[in-house]
Design a protein around this motif. Structure first.
Motif, PDB file in Angstrom:
ATOM      1  N   LEU A 202       0.818  -1.215   0.000  1.00 50.02           N
ATOM      2  CA  LEU A 202       0.000   0.000   0.000  1.00 50.02           C
ATOM      3  C   LEU A 202       0.849   1.261   0.000  1.00 50.02           C
ATOM      4  N   VAL A 203       1.841   1.313   0.869  1.00 49.77           N
ATOM      5  CA  VAL A 203       2.570   2.560   1.105  1.00 49.77           C
ATOM      6  C   VAL A 203       3.690   2.779   0.095  1.00 49.77           C
ATOM      7  N   SER A 204       4.208   1.715  -0.496  1.00 49.16           N
ATOM      8  CA  SER A 204       5.326   1.869  -1.425  1.00 49.16           C
ATOM      9  C   SER A 204       4.961   2.726  -2.622  1.00 49.16           C
ATOM     10  N   ALA A 205       3.684   2.741  -2.993  1.00 51.85           N
ATOM     11  CA  ALA A 205       3.253   3.567  -4.113  1.00 51.85           C
ATOM     12  C   ALA A 205       3.150   5.036  -3.737  1.00 51.85           C
ATOM     13  N   LYS A 206       3.219   5.339  -2.447  1.00 54.35           N
ATOM     14  CA  LYS A 206       3.042   6.724  -1.997  1.00 54.35           C
ATOM     15  C   LYS A 206       4.289   7.304  -1.349  1.00 54.35           C
ATOM     16  N   ILE A 211       8.948   3.070   3.676  1.00 51.24           N
ATOM     17  CA  ILE A 211       9.394   1.693   3.409  1.00 51.24           C
ATOM     18  C   ILE A 211      10.827   1.520   3.886  1.00 51.24           C
ATOM     19  N   GLU A 212      11.661   2.507   3.675  1.00 48.11           N
ATOM     20  CA  GLU A 212      13.041   2.422   4.143  1.00 48.11           C
ATOM     21  C   GLU A 212      13.100   2.337   5.665  1.00 48.11           C
ATOM     22  N   ILE A 213      12.211   3.075   6.329  1.00 48.83           N
ATOM     23  CA  ILE A 213      12.160   3.015   7.798  1.00 48.83           C
ATOM     24  C   ILE A 213      11.769   1.620   8.253  1.00 48.83           C
ATOM     25  N   LEU A 214      10.782   1.023   7.583  1.00 54.36           N
ATOM     26  CA  LEU A 214      10.355  -0.333   7.931  1.00 54.36           C
ATOM     27  C   LEU A 214      11.477  -1.346   7.714  1.00 54.36           C
ATOM     28  N   VAL A 215      12.130  -1.271   6.553  1.00 53.69           N
ATOM     29  CA  VAL A 215      13.208  -2.215   6.244  1.00 53.69           C
ATOM     30  C   VAL A 215      14.345  -2.074   7.250  1.00 53.69           C
ATOM     31  N   THR A 216      14.602  -0.843   7.688  1.00 50.79           N
ATOM     32  CA  THR A 216      15.640  -0.619   8.689  1.00 50.79           C
ATOM     33  C   THR A 216      15.309  -1.352   9.988  1.00 50.79           C
ATOM     34  N   LYS A 217      14.044  -1.289  10.412  1.00 51.93           N
ATOM     35  CA  LYS A 217      13.644  -1.984  11.642  1.00 51.93           C
ATOM     36  C   LYS A 217      13.795  -3.494  11.509  1.00 51.93           C
ATOM     37  N   LEU A 218      13.574  -4.013  10.292  1.00 53.37           N
ATOM     38  CA  LEU A 218      13.620  -5.460  10.089  1.00 53.37           C
ATOM     39  C   LEU A 218      15.029  -5.968   9.827  1.00 53.37           C
ATOM     40  N   GLY A 253       8.441  -6.833  -4.113  1.00 50.44           N
ATOM     41  CA  GLY A 253       9.487  -7.734  -3.641  1.00 50.44           C
ATOM     42  C   GLY A 253      10.863  -7.209  -4.009  1.00 50.44           C
ATOM     43  N   GLN A 254      11.004  -6.700  -5.238  1.00 48.09           N
ATOM     44  CA  GLN A 254      12.285  -6.136  -5.666  1.00 48.09           C
ATOM     45  C   GLN A 254      12.624  -4.882  -4.878  1.00 48.09           C
ATOM     46  N   LEU A 255      11.603  -4.061  -4.621  1.00 48.66           N
ATOM     47  CA  LEU A 255      11.817  -2.855  -3.819  1.00 48.66           C
ATOM     48  C   LEU A 255      12.319  -3.212  -2.423  1.00 48.66           C
ATOM     49  N   PHE A 256      11.703  -4.225  -1.827  1.00 43.41           N
ATOM     50  CA  PHE A 256      12.099  -4.653  -0.487  1.00 43.41           C
ATOM     51  C   PHE A 256      13.524  -5.206  -0.494  1.00 43.41           C
ATOM     52  N   ALA A 257      13.871  -5.951  -1.553  1.00 47.79           N
ATOM     53  CA  ALA A 257      15.216  -6.523  -1.651  1.00 47.79           C
ATOM     54  C   ALA A 257      16.264  -5.428  -1.827  1.00 47.79           C
ATOM     55  N   ASP A 258      15.960  -4.421  -2.645  1.00 46.61           N
ATOM     56  CA  ASP A 258      16.904  -3.317  -2.853  1.00 46.61           C
ATOM     57  C   ASP A 258      17.236  -2.622  -1.536  1.00 46.61           C
ATOM     58  N   ASP A 259      16.195  -2.306  -0.759  1.00 43.90           N
ATOM     59  CA  ASP A 259      16.424  -1.634   0.527  1.00 43.90           C
ATOM     60  C   ASP A 259      17.124  -2.567   1.515  1.00 43.90           C
ATOM     61  N   SER A 260      16.790  -3.858   1.461  1.00 44.09           N
ATOM     62  CA  SER A 260      17.395  -4.812   2.391  1.00 44.09           C
ATOM     63  C   SER A 260      18.890  -4.941   2.146  1.00 44.09           C
ATOM     64  N   MET A 261      19.294  -4.929   0.888  1.00 43.75           N
ATOM     65  CA  MET A 261      20.714  -5.049   0.563  1.00 43.75           C
ATOM     66  C   MET A 261      21.500  -3.813   1.023  1.00 43.75           C
ATOM     67  N   LEU A 397       6.367  -9.502  18.406  1.00 44.58           N
ATOM     68  CA  LEU A 397       5.150  -8.872  18.919  1.00 44.58           C
ATOM     69  C   LEU A 397       5.411  -7.431  19.341  1.00 44.58           C
ATOM     70  N   ALA A 398       6.572  -7.177  19.921  1.00 41.13           N
ATOM     71  CA  ALA A 398       6.912  -5.810  20.320  1.00 41.13           C
ATOM     72  C   ALA A 398       7.038  -4.915  19.091  1.00 41.13           C
ATOM     73  N   PHE A 399       7.691  -5.432  18.044  1.00 42.46           N
ATOM     74  CA  PHE A 399       7.790  -4.690  16.789  1.00 42.46           C
ATOM     75  C   PHE A 399       6.407  -4.405  16.212  1.00 42.46           C
ATOM     76  N   ALA A 400       5.533  -5.430  16.208  1.00 39.22           N
ATOM     77  CA  ALA A 400       4.186  -5.272  15.645  1.00 39.22           C
ATOM     78  C   ALA A 400       3.384  -4.239  16.434  1.00 39.22           C
ATOM     79  N   ALA A 401       3.521  -4.231  17.761  1.00 40.40           N
ATOM     80  CA  ALA A 401       2.780  -3.272  18.586  1.00 40.40           C
ATOM     81  C   ALA A 401       3.217  -1.847  18.284  1.00 40.40           C
ATOM     82  N   GLN A 402       4.518  -1.622  18.173  1.00 41.34           N
ATOM     83  CA  GLN A 402       5.020  -0.281  17.860  1.00 41.34           C
ATOM     84  C   GLN A 402       4.628   0.139  16.452  1.00 41.34           C
ATOM     85  N   PHE A 403       4.733  -0.805  15.532  1.00 43.88           N
ATOM     86  CA  PHE A 403       4.363  -0.525  14.142  1.00 43.88           C
ATOM     87  C   PHE A 403       2.868  -0.205  14.046  1.00 43.88           C
TER      88      PHE A 403
END
Length: 784
Positions: A202-206, A211-218, A253-261, A397-403
């Protein structure tokens, strides 16, 4: 030992063996009930909660919420403080532009427009209508139409697209709130991973920054989020890629992989390595036969990302022989094939092996129809649903609650922006009632499936079947065994030369002799076993629907909580200001009349009457008073040249006109206000107008939602919590209307009486002044 004694002894010993064996079976059956009965009881409560009566009450409850909300929106749209302000409009255009610019080029193309129209169901932009508007406002860049920011602002404000920005923003925040709700309610690893991937879609299009903040947490090396959760996230990306219902625009998926790398290549590849483990893949409830394809796709994303191949070379567990994707595919294919071979589930239709005796096979055929009593290996459906029920670890669960909190805060800000811009709390077609009804219909599948087992009397019937199964199966085994003993004795006697035994037939019509108790195992338990995986899948879907409805209602109620207090405060301020103006005017009016009364009586420089006795007679009747008032008001026109008298004559006339107009307008406003409010529908909303109906409705809601509780008795909740909005407003308006009308009438009569008295005093002062002047003239003439 004779034949009868032998049969009696054999039967007695056999009964002991059968009873002992069935005792062990009974222990297993009782354990089965201990495990399943809580689930059946809970399902029974859900069946009662979703009953037709409660559905009707919930529909009325939702209708009440809808009507109350629309009444508020009608008021808010008229007097909203910030509605359609320049700042909110500019902010809205900026937000909506970022939603439409899905490829982040700084311009909106026709493809972008169609993607958003499909995602948010904007019928006005589907087909040729959107393209014609693009042609009207857009510009041709490189042979393609597109909208710049300035052109887009004209596009979304076109008169043929009323409420476009508000509808898109609320659709976006609704989807965002639903995802946030799932993150807050889910406790299972797979469900949380699914919600995270939906958020990326949903958010990657906006907003790529989020998304970078999310990938950083993960993926950050210091993150404590388990690798198992990251592996589940990768799997869900694969699922979304092949799902026709995915909301993703582009290759997320490619967007997530790019940020993950860029952020955490080691953790990223570690998750890929875990996906290659067939045991983990199966225990998570994933289809192991899909494992090679899943890993191949994920490795394709990772290897395509900048730095991906070097990360796979450094941290991967598979050696590259051709391409990374093909190498991983080949290796995982071998592992998954081996895993499936060792975990193949038997269908349960295989008969006993060739080493079994003829009597054993006969017993199986008679009791179970040739099927084995238990399947060898694992049931794939049971394995899948149990794997999908892996609890998330505390760090996840702690990550999910904060997110969850971050997402809902973001949705709250955007909802407020839409409310400030539109002046309403929801779109015209938004309906709590429809959402609740839709949720109930979508969650009926699993309840219908389980009604036979969990409905009224269902668990008791299961226990009764189980009891009959133990008793009846023991009897059936003895019946078959006795038949086999008789046949064996006949064979022995025949071999001993007993011709009668050779010609004897002890074949029984076994199906007619059976009690049928074993159908508990071959039918009931088998049906239950087949239904449970489907029920669990339906239950997960129902959980999503409940979360969706809950998030939508929370979003609407939260916005009402934000917007309603300022609106009502403004109404209170306006109402208070009106009455302050009224009393100020009335005070000045009364004070002026009082001052004039003193002035006309000779105080404060008023006319001094030297002749106390006069032939003047004050008016006695009401008609005479009216005539006197009229003559006094017209005195300046009839030839009086006194500036004071002319001033007060005009003042009196103006006061009469203003007072009558004010009282008339006040009464009209009150009557119109009451009629408008009642006409808006509050009088028909019985739920928030009658205490008994309100309490009954809350009681039914409490049956549907067990956590819906109050700190006071349910019968007093509506009054104590001030839920009877219509009753409060109706009673307050009725009481105040009576007071205002009576007060206004009394004020009018008293004020009018003061005007008449003032006019009388004015007439008396004028006549006294004329007499005084005549006396002075006569005195001057006599002195000459």
């Amino acid at each position: 030992m004779d034949e009868e004694a032998f049969k009696a002894t054999a039967t007695q010993n056999l009964e002991k063996i059968v009873n002992k064996a069935m005792g062990k079976v009974d222990e297993v059956v009782q354990k089965f009930f201990v495990e399943i009965e809580p689930a059946l009881n809970q399902t029974g409560e859900w069946l009662a909660s979703f009953g037709e009566k409660i559905q009707d009450q919930l529909e009325e409850f939702g209708t009440t919420l809808d009507r109350s909300q629309k009444i508020f929106d009608q008021v808010a749209s008229k007097i909203s403080i910030n509605a359609a302000s320049g700042d909110s409009e500019g902010d809205m255009i900026e937000q909506i532009f970022s939603i439409f610019d899905t490829d982040h080029t700084g311009a909106v193309s026709i493809k972008n427009m169609h993607d958003i129209a499909d995602l948010y169901s904007i019928t006005a932009l589907q087909g040729t209508k959107g393209e014609s508007l693009m042609d009207k406002y857009g510009s041709n860049v490189g042979g393609a139409l597109q909208l710049s920011r300035d052109e887009f602002s004209k596009f979304v404000l076109d008169e043929s697209l009323p409420g476009l920005m508000t509808n898109v923003m609320r659709s976006y925040t609704k989807k965002l709130s639903v995802i946030g709700g799932r993150l807050g309610l889910s406790k299972m690893r797979a469900e949380l991973a699914d919600a995270v991937v939906d958020y990326v879609a949903l958010v990657s299009a906006k907003n790529l920054t989020k998304i970078e903040i999310l990938v950083t947490k993960l993926m950050d090396p210091s993150s404590d989020i388990p690798i198992q959760f990251l592996a589940d996230v990768w799997y869900e990306f694969y699922v979304k890629l092949h799902s026709p219902s995915s909301i993703a625009i582009g290759d997320i998926g490619q967007l997530f992989a790019d940020d993950s790398m860029k952020i955490g290549p080691e953790r990223c590849v570690a998750a890929v390595n875990l996906l290659c483990n067939s045991s983990f893949f199966g225990e998570e409830g994933f289809e192991v036969e899909d494992q090679p394809d899943v890993v191949k796709q994920v490795v394709t994303w990772v290897s395509t990302a900048p730095g991906g191949e070097s990360a796979l070379q450094k941290y991967g567990t598979i050696t590259n022989e051709d391409t990374w994707a093909d190498s991983y595919y080949a290796a995982v294919k071998k592992l998954s094939t081996k895993y499936m071979a060792s975990h193949t589930s038997s269908s349960g239709s295989k008969a006993l092996g060739t080493t079994a005796s003829a009597n054993s096979r006969e017993l199986q055929d008679a009791l179970l129809g040739g099927k084995s009593a238990a399947a060898n290996g694992e049931d794939p459906d049971a394995k899948r649903v149990s794997g999908a029920g892996q609890l998330a670890l505390p760090a996840t669960l702690a990550f999910a609650a904060q997110f969850h909190d971050d997402i809902l805060e973001d949705a709250k800000v955007k909802n407020k922006l839409a409310a400030d811009y539109s002046g309403s709390s929801s779109n015209a077609l938004d309906s709590v009632c429809n959402s609740v009804n839709g949720m109930i219909k979508k969650t009926q599948n699993f309840l219908t499936t389980m009604e036979k087992y969990a409905g009224p009397g269902g668990p008791e019937n299961l226990r009764k079947e189980a009891h009959n199964f133990i008793a009846g199966t023991s009897k059936d085994i003895m019946t078959i065994s006795n038949s086999q003993i008789d046949r064996a004795l006949d064979v022995v006697k025949c071999e001993a030369g007993d011709q009668l035994a050779c010609n004897s037939s002890n074949e029984l019509d076994l199906p007619m002799q059976m009690t049928g108790a074993v159908t508990f195992l071959t039918s009931t338990v088998s049906d239950l076993k087949a239904a449970l995986p489907t029920v669990i899948d339906n239950l997960k879907f129902a959980k999503k629907e409940v979360s969706s409805v809950s998030s939508a209602i929370n979003s609407i109620m939260e916005m009402l909580g934000i917007k309603a207090p300022p609106i009502f405060s403004q109404i209170a301020t306006l109402y208070k200001g009106m009455w302050i103006a009224y009393f100020s005017f009335f005070f000045l009016f009364t004070f002026t009349m009082l001052f004039y009364a003193f002035w006309a009586s000779g105080w404060f420089g008023g006319p001094q009457a030297d002749v106390p006795s006069s032939s003047y007679e004050p008016p006695q009747t009401f008609g005479q008073r009216l005539r006197t008032c009229c003559n006094s008001c017209m005195a300046c026109i009839n030839g009086c040249c006194s500036g004071h008298l002319c001033f007060w004559s005009c003042l009196l006339l103006a006061q009469v006109i203003v007072l009558l107009l004010f009282v008339t307008s006040l009464v009209i406003c009150l009557i119109t206000g009451v009629q408008a409010f009642l006409g808006a529908g509050c009088a028909q909303v019985y739920l928030i107008g009658d205490n008994k109906i309100c309490s009954a409705a809350l009681s039914l809601v409490q049956q549907f939602l067990k956590s819906f509780k109050f700190s006071v008795d349910l019968g007093d909740v509506c009054g104590n919590q001030k839920l009877l909005t219509c009753a409060l407003i109706r009673d307050a308006i009725a009481t105040e209307a009576v007071k205002v009308v009576i007060g206004a009438m009394l004020a009018s009569v008293v004020s009018f009486q003061m005007l008449l008295d003032s006019a009388t005093k004015h007439e008396r002062a004028r006549c006294n002044r004329l007499l005084d002047e005549e006396e002075k003239k006569e005195a001057a003439s006599s002195s000459q």
